[in-house]
Design a protein around this motif. Structure first.
Motif, mmCIF file in Angstrom:
data_model
loop_
_atom_site.group_PDB
_atom_site.id
_atom_site.type_symbol
_atom_site.label_atom_id
_atom_site.label_comp_id
_atom_site.label_asym_id
_atom_site.label_seq_id
_atom_site.Cartn_x
_atom_site.Cartn_y
_atom_site.Cartn_z
ATOM 1 N N ILE A 55 -13.130 -7.815 16.744
ATOM 2 C CA ILE A 55 -14.437 -7.216 17.035
ATOM 3 C C ILE A 55 -15.252 -7.292 15.750
ATOM 4 N N TYR A 56 -16.515 -7.678 15.874
ATOM 5 C CA TYR A 56 -17.352 -7.820 14.671
ATOM 6 C C TYR A 56 -18.776 -7.384 14.985
ATOM 7 N N GLY A 57 -19.531 -7.119 13.942
ATOM 8 C CA GLY A 57 -20.991 -7.022 14.042
ATOM 9 C C GLY A 57 -21.579 -5.971 14.966
ATOM 10 N N LEU A 58 -20.819 -4.920 15.305
ATOM 11 C CA LEU A 58 -21.393 -3.928 16.225
ATOM 12 C C LEU A 58 -22.593 -3.229 15.587
ATOM 13 N N GLY A 59 -23.601 -2.975 16.410
ATOM 14 C CA GLY A 59 -24.778 -2.245 15.941
ATOM 15 C C GLY A 59 -25.495 -2.936 14.809
ATOM 16 N N GLY A 60 -25.363 -4.266 14.723
ATOM 17 C CA GLY A 60 -26.084 -5.021 13.699
ATOM 18 C C GLY A 60 -25.358 -5.125 12.371
ATOM 19 N N ARG A 61 -24.094 -4.655 12.323
ATOM 20 C CA ARG A 61 -23.314 -4.787 11.084
ATOM 21 C C ARG A 61 -23.296 -6.252 10.655
ATOM 22 N N ASP A 62 -23.654 -6.492 9.379
ATOM 23 C CA ASP A 62 -23.685 -7.856 8.852
ATOM 24 C C ASP A 62 -22.320 -8.525 9.003
ATOM 25 N N THR A 63 -22.341 -9.771 9.369
ATOM 26 C CA THR A 63 -21.092 -10.517 9.457
ATOM 27 C C THR A 63 -21.137 -11.613 8.396
ATOM 28 N N THR A 64 -20.333 -11.452 7.377
ATOM 29 C CA THR A 64 -20.386 -12.352 6.221
ATOM 30 C C THR A 64 -19.380 -13.496 6.377
ATOM 31 N N PRO A 65 -19.571 -14.581 5.604
ATOM 32 C CA PRO A 65 -18.582 -15.663 5.623
ATOM 33 C C PRO A 65 -17.181 -15.145 5.287
ATOM 34 N N GLU A 66 -17.092 -14.142 4.419
ATOM 35 C CA GLU A 66 -15.767 -13.603 4.044
ATOM 36 C C GLU A 66 -15.055 -13.013 5.263
ATOM 37 N N MET A 67 -15.821 -12.334 6.100
ATOM 38 C CA MET A 67 -15.201 -11.725 7.296
ATOM 39 C C MET A 67 -14.693 -12.804 8.251
#
Ligand code: SF4
Ligand code: SF4
Lengths: 389, 99
Positions: free
Chosen positions: A352-364
């Motif tokens: 799960i990633y990026g909920l509510g606009g959480r930045d998703t970085t290349p590291e993630m």
């Protein structure tokens, strides 16, 4: 001659709508969809389109007006996001079951609460079983292109289903980037004119929309909707092909990036695919055989295509930008069930990633890939990218 | 009315014929039916006039109206006809007697 426009994604979508020139647009503005409606209202008031614009007091009314308009035989569009879609949802189901070919861009946003106006896919997932076709788009070009293709597909006689074109809130809708806009006449010719079989306004052949269905025929009508979805699945390759003829851009159910020899594949929808492609390039430079699959069509779910591309791979990680509380994440569960029938199942991981606009970085993104590369995937474990422990 | 399969009905629940309730046999759920004793009947036509479902036919015999058949497709057995008949010529009988 196609022109390059450097604008926001919302403007790109509004331009697609302008070129389609629907008879009716009924909409209510909601962040982050607002600029689509604003641009379109501008086109209407400047007399650039023939559209009747119906400003309403809520999304429930917007979808109700849209259903009435489409039942009357008018080519009809609207747009919404998140809680607006939730407020529409009662009528969203009705639009699909009345078989009205409405096209609706959805600017994906978190569905509260707590209140949040930023991007994730919980809105689209809420209505995934409402009977609408669902496209997911990575950038401005795709949001523009799929809005045009949506109109073509929705109105096919053997389909007649409404279509949602999903684009990421703020990231795509408000970000500025270049896209290629086709000529007005080319788009107009591509979508053609809309001649519905039934119209409420045809007094020579009066019809009734929305009668009581109960246990007599409700079941049969739902079976028809399922058949229409199957037909949409069959018609899509033709739509992609025709669109390629006017644009030179080739689309498919799945966008495949460096998958040919890939042992490890990531599956992610919309704008995050761009970040993931960047990470794929990095990992490739380091000698890892990785690739990316970006579903463009979510409903009807392209199960066969997933099976073909995933069969025999070593590891597959699926990234969901929405949760399905108490169950497996929506995209993951569908990918996983698709793999039940393949000869050689890859190991699988759910993120799960990026909920509510959480930045998703290349590291993630890299983190998920590395789990796959190290053979550290667990089919039954839901993991989180960018969540603070 | 024969029910159809999913391939044979208009999509989206559209009723594609001008609205009519003629095909709805509203008498199907009747539990009593009126039986007219023709010997007693004076052809006053009160029952014909009062039937809320227009289920009783009248026919012209010369210049006079005469009582016709009760159309059982639409008679729902309310018993209004029996109640208004001034000569008690109508008896409401249980449907089970006619099975
Ligand atoms: S029982 Fe009722 S419906 Fe039937 S004929 Fe008499 S009045 Fe009409
Ligand atoms: S009301 Fe009685 S008497 Fe008059 S027509 Fe009907 S059945 Fe005959």
């Amino acid at each position: 001659m196609p022109v390059k426009l450097t604008v926001t994604g919302a403007a790109a979508v509004a331009h697609a709508m302008r070129q389609i020139n629907p008879d009716v647009v009924a909409a209510y503005p909601i962040t982050p969809q607002t600029p689509i409606v604003e641009y379109y209202a501008g086109f209407v008031s400047d007399g650039i389109v023939d559209t009747v614009m119906v400003p309403v007091e809520s999304e429930h009314s917007a979808m109700s007006a849209v259903v009435g308009s489409a039942a009357s035989g008018a080519r009809t569009m609207t747009a919404t996001a998140a809680n607006g879609l939730a407020l529409m949802s009662e009528i969203v189901y009705i639009a699909a079951s009345y078989r009205l070919p409405i096209v609706m861009p959805i600017v994906n946003r978190a569905l509260s609460g707590p209140i949040n106006i930023h991007c994730d896919h919980s809105d689209a997932m809420m209505v995934r079983d409402s009977g609408w076709i669902q496209f997911f788009t990575e950038n401005h070009q795709e949001a523009y292109d799929f809005t045009i293709m949506a109109t073509k597909l929705a109105e096919k006689e053997n389909v007649l289903l409404p279509v949602m074109v999903n684009l990421d809130g703020f990231i795509t809708s408000h970000g500025v980037e270049s896209f290629e806009m086709l000529d007005d006449e080319v788009v107009r010719e591509f979508v053609g004119s809309w001649n519905p079989k039934y119209s409420l306004l045809n007094t020579k052949n009066p019809v009734t929309f929305g009668p009581l269905d109960l246990f007599d025929y409700y079941f049969e009508h739902h079976r028809q909707q399922e058949e229409a979805m199957k037909n949409a699945y069959k018609e899509l390759p033709g739509v992609f092909e025709e669109f390629e003829k006017i644009s030179g851009r080739r689309y498919d159910f799945l966008d495949l990036y460096k998958v040919d020899d890939a042992d490890y594949i990531m599956i992610v929808m919309n704008s995050t695919a761009s970040t993931a492609k960047y990470v794929v390039d990095q990992l490739r430079e380091e000698g890892h055989k990785v690739g990316l699959v970006k579903p463009q069509v979510f409903t009807p779910f392209p199960k066969k295509q997933f099976q073909q591309v995933l069969n025999g791979r070593k590891g597959v990680v699926v990234l969901d930008r929405a949760m399905s509380f108490g169950k497996e994440a929506p995209l993951y569960s569908l990918v996983k069930s698709s793999l039940y029938e393949v000869a050689s199942r890859p190991s699988l991981g759910s993120y799960i990633y990026g909920l509510g606009g959480r930045d998703t970085t290349p590291e993630m993104i890299r983190e998920a890939f590395e789990d796959a590369l190290q053979g550290n995937l667990s089919t039954d474990e839901q993991r989180y990218l960018g969540l603070r422990e | 009315m024969k029910v159809k399969g999913w391939k044979d009905i208009p999509i989206g629940g559209v009723i594609d014929k001008p609205a009519t309730a003629r095909e709805y046999k509203t008498g199907e759920w009747r539990i009593q039916r009126p039986i007219v004793d023709e010997e007693k009947c004076t052809n006053c036509m009160q029952c014909w006039l009062f039937c809320p479902d227009m289920a009783i036919d009248g026919r012209l015999d010369g210049k006079k109206m005469k009582l016709g058949e009760v159309n059982l497709d639409y008679c729902k057995g309310c018993g209004v006809c029996a109640a208004v008949c001034p000569v008690d010529a109508i008896e409401m009988k249980s449907e089970s007697e006619f099975i």
